[in-house]
Design a protein around this motif. Structure first.
Motif, short mmCIF file in Angstrom:
data_model
loop_
_atom_site.label_atom_id
_atom_site.label_comp_id
_atom_site.label_asym_id
_atom_site.label_seq_id
_atom_site.Cartn_x
_atom_site.Cartn_y
_atom_site.Cartn_z
N ALA A 1 0.79 -1.15 -0.03
CA ALA A 1 0.08 -0.03 0.11
C ALA A 1 0.88 1.19 0.01
N THR A 2 1.13 1.72 -1.11
CA THR A 2 1.83 2.77 -1.21
C THR A 2 1.06 4.13 -1.46
N GLY A 3 -0.12 3.97 -1.62
CA GLY A 3 -1.09 4.90 -2.03
C GLY A 3 -1.22 5.11 -3.53
N SER A 4 -2.15 5.63 -3.90
CA SER A 4 -2.61 5.54 -5.44
C SER A 4 -1.66 6.74 -6.24
N MET A 5 -1.77 6.32 -7.56
CA MET A 5 -0.99 7.36 -8.31
C MET A 5 -1.36 8.63 -7.99
N SER A 6 -2.84 9.10 -7.80
CA SER A 6 -3.09 10.46 -7.69
C SER A 6 -2.88 10.78 -6.55
N GLU A 7 -2.97 9.90 -5.56
CA GLU A 7 -2.46 10.74 -3.99
C GLU A 7 -0.92 10.82 -4.02
N MET A 8 -0.04 10.05 -4.77
CA MET A 8 1.26 10.47 -5.00
C MET A 8 1.58 11.76 -5.67
N GLY A 9 0.65 11.81 -6.67
CA GLY A 9 0.61 13.14 -7.50
C GLY A 9 0.14 14.38 -6.68
N GLN A 10 -0.84 14.16 -5.72
CA GLN A 10 -1.43 15.48 -4.89
C GLN A 10 -0.27 15.64 -3.94
N LYS A 11 0.61 14.63 -3.61
CA LYS A 11 1.61 15.21 -2.32
C LYS A 11 2.66 15.87 -3.29
N LEU A 12 3.02 15.27 -4.55
CA LEU A 12 3.73 16.11 -5.10
C LEU A 12 3.33 17.77 -5.40
N PHE A 13 2.25 17.73 -5.77
CA PHE A 13 1.53 18.86 -6.07
C PHE A 13 1.69 19.89 -5.20
N THR A 14 1.95 19.58 -3.93
CA THR A 14 1.83 20.25 -2.61
C THR A 14 3.36 20.41 -2.52
N ASP A 15 4.11 19.39 -2.51
CA ASP A 15 5.56 19.59 -2.13
C ASP A 15 6.41 20.56 -3.15
N LEU A 16 6.04 20.59 -4.61
CA LEU A 16 6.52 21.40 -5.49
C LEU A 16 5.86 22.61 -5.49
N ALA A 17 4.88 23.01 -4.73
CA ALA A 17 4.14 24.36 -4.62
C ALA A 17 3.52 24.59 -5.73
N CYS A 18 3.04 23.71 -6.23
CA CYS A 18 2.05 23.95 -7.64
C CYS A 18 0.72 24.58 -7.29
N VAL A 19 0.42 23.90 -5.77
CA VAL A 19 -0.91 24.52 -5.32
C VAL A 19 -0.94 25.81 -4.77
N THR A 20 0.02 26.35 -4.77
CA THR A 20 0.08 28.22 -4.38
C THR A 20 -0.49 28.96 -5.36
N CYS A 21 -0.43 28.47 -6.64
CA CYS A 21 -1.02 29.15 -7.82
C CYS A 21 -2.11 28.73 -8.33
N HIS A 22 -2.10 27.32 -8.53
CA HIS A 22 -3.12 26.46 -9.23
C HIS A 22 -4.42 26.06 -8.03
N ARG A 23 -5.21 26.94 -7.73
CA ARG A 23 -6.01 26.70 -6.63
C ARG A 23 -7.41 26.11 -7.10
N ASP A 24 -8.18 25.55 -6.10
CA ASP A 24 -9.34 24.96 -6.53
C ASP A 24 -10.14 26.31 -7.22
N ASP A 25 -10.32 27.30 -6.72
CA ASP A 25 -11.10 28.36 -7.23
C ASP A 25 -10.36 29.18 -8.33
N THR A 26 -10.94 30.26 -8.75
CA THR A 26 -10.28 31.04 -9.81
C THR A 26 -9.27 32.53 -9.33
N THR A 27 -9.07 32.20 -7.87
CA THR A 27 -8.28 33.27 -7.23
C THR A 27 -6.64 33.11 -7.62
N GLY A 28 -6.01 31.97 -8.17
CA GLY A 28 -4.70 31.61 -7.97
C GLY A 28 -4.21 32.42 -9.39
#
Lengths: 538, 335
Positions: free
Chosen positions: B210-237
């Protein structure tokens, strides 16, 4: 003129004997012989590598060479054979010798450029040989990026330079032929009286001068990316590796026609001479050469159906690929129809022509499998492709080259070879060739990838058959070397026209004088006017 | 050595279609080959030279014949063209419900990762009867995924994402080759595809670490690489929101639109300046060299999990859980 020509008569060979008289010659016939010797050297080198490939593949395990050595062996086989033998073989030897003779000219339009082309070829060859001796190259003859620019640590640049330089030799020869055919035809030699070999040489020259610069540029870009890291093909430098494939095949697919069109020209000459009959549908055969040359430029993407090229691009390339198949079929049908009501002789050159028909038929027809998009996905880069292009380029081109060499040998040297041995060699080559390459179609459809050093055990039997065939083929190719060399001293004196053939080259002495014709000939009839010449044989 | 196969195994829905086309072309080409050889042989014997002074008859040609033997091959060639294209287009279009497996070629091995996170090297487990789509990348040079028993092949091109799909029909183990020359151990870059009954496949899938699904790993990377700071859930990024972007039509600066497929996502990560979404600034730095090919695949899997057009988030195709179990099917070795 008849067969009374004494061997002591002055001709282009005995006119001077010094090394300088050969190395600085401007005579197209002497240059043709220089080419004959040099392309034969590369044929032997390429053949030796082929033998090593087949020895390694005798067993499924990679037990003869290290993987790295094997990769170099097949690469150098391809480079030597394609760039230094198959492309120049017919145009630079037979073409050089025959184009002026066939049109009734004294020489090519630019004799010095012709000599230069040979030196350029030799220089390119030396670069490539230096790469081989210095440790070789392992990219495959296709030099695909980014492997060639970013991964391979072998002599890519040196080899590429060799190919680049030798490319200029085909450009120079092509340009020389085009000008010569346009401007130097004898009085009365209209376009539609030209022998079909001249038509084929003309079409080939067009491809050589239009296509070769593109592959030259591609190779320069590979060298620049390798040395200066200019990002053209390597995605880590911002390049696109598939772009290389477009540039490479834009030349290298038409290059197949550079190999095969002159072969088709030779076959037309052989069939006409040994049926003593004009070629059925002369104009269709002539124009099919041009059609192949033109359409052949727009089919390169059929090497790239699984390269991530767009599916719609694949669609267009597949369509055009099927279109270019038609003129080849037209030629085969016309040659077959020429036999009808001919006077067919089974002399050695004709046996080579029959061999060509058989092998080219298989080579051409198997191209239809590869043109089909959905089917090519399965067989692309397998032994099916290897077998297909060997049938076309080796079965087709070399069979025609040898047939032509046998046919014009008496003209080139003034001597006849031993007919029995020549027939025996033709038979061996035909049998050996089929045994070598037919099993590879089966291997390919089962999925055996090309450029594999090791393979699964269940494919061994077919590989053993292939290696056995290659041995026969190798001997078959070697036998002519012996009896042709022997004929130079001991062969029967040939006379001017041993085959009773039409064509201006047979109306001058054998070997011809330096100026080809004592008096410029005047042409009054179409090519292959055998029907009017019955009395000649009486 | 004494088992001499002459034809490949057929284990996918494409195999029959490709073989049918193959046999059609075999039939047509054999007909013409035999016709030409028979005519040549007949003429060669019938019109053998009998006297040394004999010449051939004055036959120039015949327009009707020329037209016939131009037209007939042309028509047959067009049939082959059409047939080949129809098979190819079927291969080029994976069904929407295809199970995705992320594939990375690297000198000299094949790495696979299932959406649920299981990784495999040089071995690929797939269920019978389920369309499977390989999303393919390369870490170094060009490779090519080739499974002869399925009659499919696709290059793994560095800098691009390619896809290949198949639906296996017969349990067994099948060879997988690299068919684009890639250097020293090219012929060792081989693997096998293990086709299993769906139930067995589910068991196999559940048995992995159990290493986590591909998308879970991707989500972790998305946070680690700080993608999340600009690509937000809403349109404010500062960057566009990625929810529902996969499969949609994206309007670029200048008004051009592109389909947001795997290749687009990949390019937007490693070469973000290439296509700027309308209304946004070219601010994003390149991640070329910062993320490995596998991490790229995980990021793509994560972006996909944010929903595709016409599909609620989190509903990317998962392998079917039910299905008849063929006893011992996966143990059958068919090479």
């Amino acid at each position: 003129m008849d067969t009374a020509t004494a061997p002591t008569q002055t001709n282009y060979i005995n006119v001077a004997h010094t090394a300088k008289s050969w190395l600085l010659t401007r005579d197209h016939k002497r240059i043709a012989l220089l080419y004959l010797i040099s392309v034969s050297v590369f044929f032997m080198i390429g053949g030796l590598f082929a033998l090593l490939i087949r020895l390694e593949l005798l067993t499924p395990a990679g037990d003869l060479f290290e993987a790295e050595t094997y990769n170099k062996v097949f690469t150098m086989h391809g480079v030597a054979m394609v760039f230094f033998f198959l492309i120049p073989a017919i145009p630079a030897t037979l073409g050089n010798f025959l184009v002026p003779l066939m049109i009734g000219a004294k020489d090519l339009a630019f004799p010095r450029i012709n000599l230069l082309s040979w030196y350029v070829y030799v220089l390119g060859g030396l670069f490539t040989l230096a790469a081989v001796i210095g440790g070789g190259v392992d990219t495959g003859w296709t030099f695909y990026t980014p492997y060639s620019t970013a991964a391979s640590n072998t002599h890519v640049i040196l080899t590429g330079l060799g190919v680049f330089i030798s490319g200029f030799s085909s450009i120079l020869t092509g340009f020389n032929f085009i000008v010569t055919i346009h401007k130097m035809r004898a009085p009365g030699m209209t376009w539609f009286r030209l022998p079909l070999f001249v038509w084929a040489s003309y079409a080939t020259s067009l491809i050589a001068i239009l296509g070769t610069p593109v592959v030259a540029i591609a190779i320069v870009l590979v060298a620049l990316e390798r040395t200066l890291h200019i990002g053209v093909f390597d995605p880590t430098l911002g390049g696109d590796p598939v772009l290389y494939q477009h540039l490479f095949w834009f030349y290298s697919h038409p290059a197949v026609y550079v190999m095969v069109l002159p072969a088709m020209g030779v076959i037309s000459e052989l069939i006409a001479a040994f049926t003593r009959k004009e070629i059925f549908g002369y104009k269709f055969v002539a124009f099919s050469s041009l059609a192949i040359a033109v359409i052949g430029f727009f089919v390169w993407g059929h090497h790239m159906y699984v390269s991530s090229q767009s599916a719609f691009a694949g669609l267009v390339f597949s369509f055009l690929t099927y279109l270019v198949a038609v003129p080849s079929a037209v030629k085969v049908f016309n040659w077959t129809a020429t036999l009808y009501r001919g006077s067919i002789s089974y002399q050695a050159p004709m046996l080579y022509a029959f061999g060509f028909l058989g092998l080219f038929l298989i080579g051409g027809l198997t191209g239809l499998f590869l043109g089909a998009l959905g089917l090519d996905v399965h067989v692309h880069d397998t032994y099916f492709v290897v077998a297909h292009f060997h049938y076309v380029m080796v079965g087709g081109t070399i069979m025609a080259y040898l047939g032509g060499l046998h046919y014009w040998w008496p003209k080139m040297t003034g001597r006849l070879y031993n007919e029995g041995w020549a027939k025996f060699a033709a038979l061996m080559i035909f049998v050996g060739f089929n045994l070598t390459f037919f099993p590879q179609f089966l291997l390919g459809y089962m999925g055996m990838p090309r450029r594999y050093h090791m393979y699964p055990e269940e494919w061994q039997v077919l590989n053993v058959l292939s290696t056995a065939g290659a041995t026969i083929l190798g001997v078959g190719y070697f036998i002519p070397t012996i009896y042709l060399l022997w004929s130079l001293k001991k062969g029967e004196v040939a006379g001017d026209n041993p085959w009773g053939a039409t064509g201006l080259e047979w109306q001058t002495q054998s070997p011809p004088v330096t100026e080809n014709f004592p008096v410029t000939p005047v042409v009054t009839e179409p090519a292959y006017a055998y029907a009017h010449q019955e009395k000649r044989f009486a | 050595m004494f088992n001499i196969p002459l034809f490949p195994d057929s284990a996918s829905t494409f195999a029959g279609r490709v073989d049918a086309l193959y046999f059609f072309i075999v039939a047509v080409t054999s007909f013409f080959a035999i016709l030409v050889v028979a005519l040549v042989a007949f003429f060669a014997v019938r019109y053998k030279r009998r006297r040394a002074d004999e010449v051939g008859a004055p036959v120039h040609g015949a327009l009707a014949l020329e037209l016939t033997w131009t037209a007939v091959p042309l028509v047959l060639a067009m049939v082959m063209f059409y047939w080949g294209a129809s098979v190819y287009f079927a291969m080029a279009k994976p069904p929407a419900n295809a199970m995705e497996i992320y594939t990375v070629g690297k000198r000299w091995m094949w790495k696979f990762q299932h959406v649920t996170g299981q990784r495999e090297i040089n071995q690929l487990h797939v269920p019978i009867g389920q369309p499977v789509k390989l999303v393919i990348g390369s870490e170094d040079v060009i490779h090519s995924v080739y499974i002869p028993a399925f009659r499919v092949k696709m290059d793994a091109v560095p800098g691009r994402t390619t896809t290949l799909w198949f639906q296996a029909t017969k349990a067994g183990r099948y060879r997988l080759f690299c068919t684009e020359y890639c250097g020293q151990k090219h012929s060792g870059m081989i693997g096998e595809v293990v086709v299993m009954a769906p139930g067995e496949f589910q068991q196999w899938l559940a048995g992995g670490p159990a290493t986590g699904s591909m998308s879970e790993m991707g989500q972790k990377l998305f946070t680690d690489l700080a993608c999340v700071t600009c690509h937000r859930d809403d349109t404010t990024g500062r960057g566009p929101s990625l929810a529902g972007v996969f499969g949609s039509q994206v309007t670029l600066q200048g008004g051009r639109t592109v389909t947001a497929d795997e290749q687009y996502l990949r390019e937007s990560i490693v070469n973000p300046q290439a296509k700027i979404v309308e209304g946004y600034q070219p601010l994003m730095p390149t991640f070329q060299g910062l993320v490995s090919e596998e991490q790229l695949m995980q990021l793509i899997a994560y972006v996909k999990s944010l929903g595709t057009k016409g599909q609620a988030p989190g509903q990317t195709a998962a392998p079917a859980a039910e299905g008849a179990q063929a006893p011992g099917a996966a143990d059958t070795v068919t090479k």
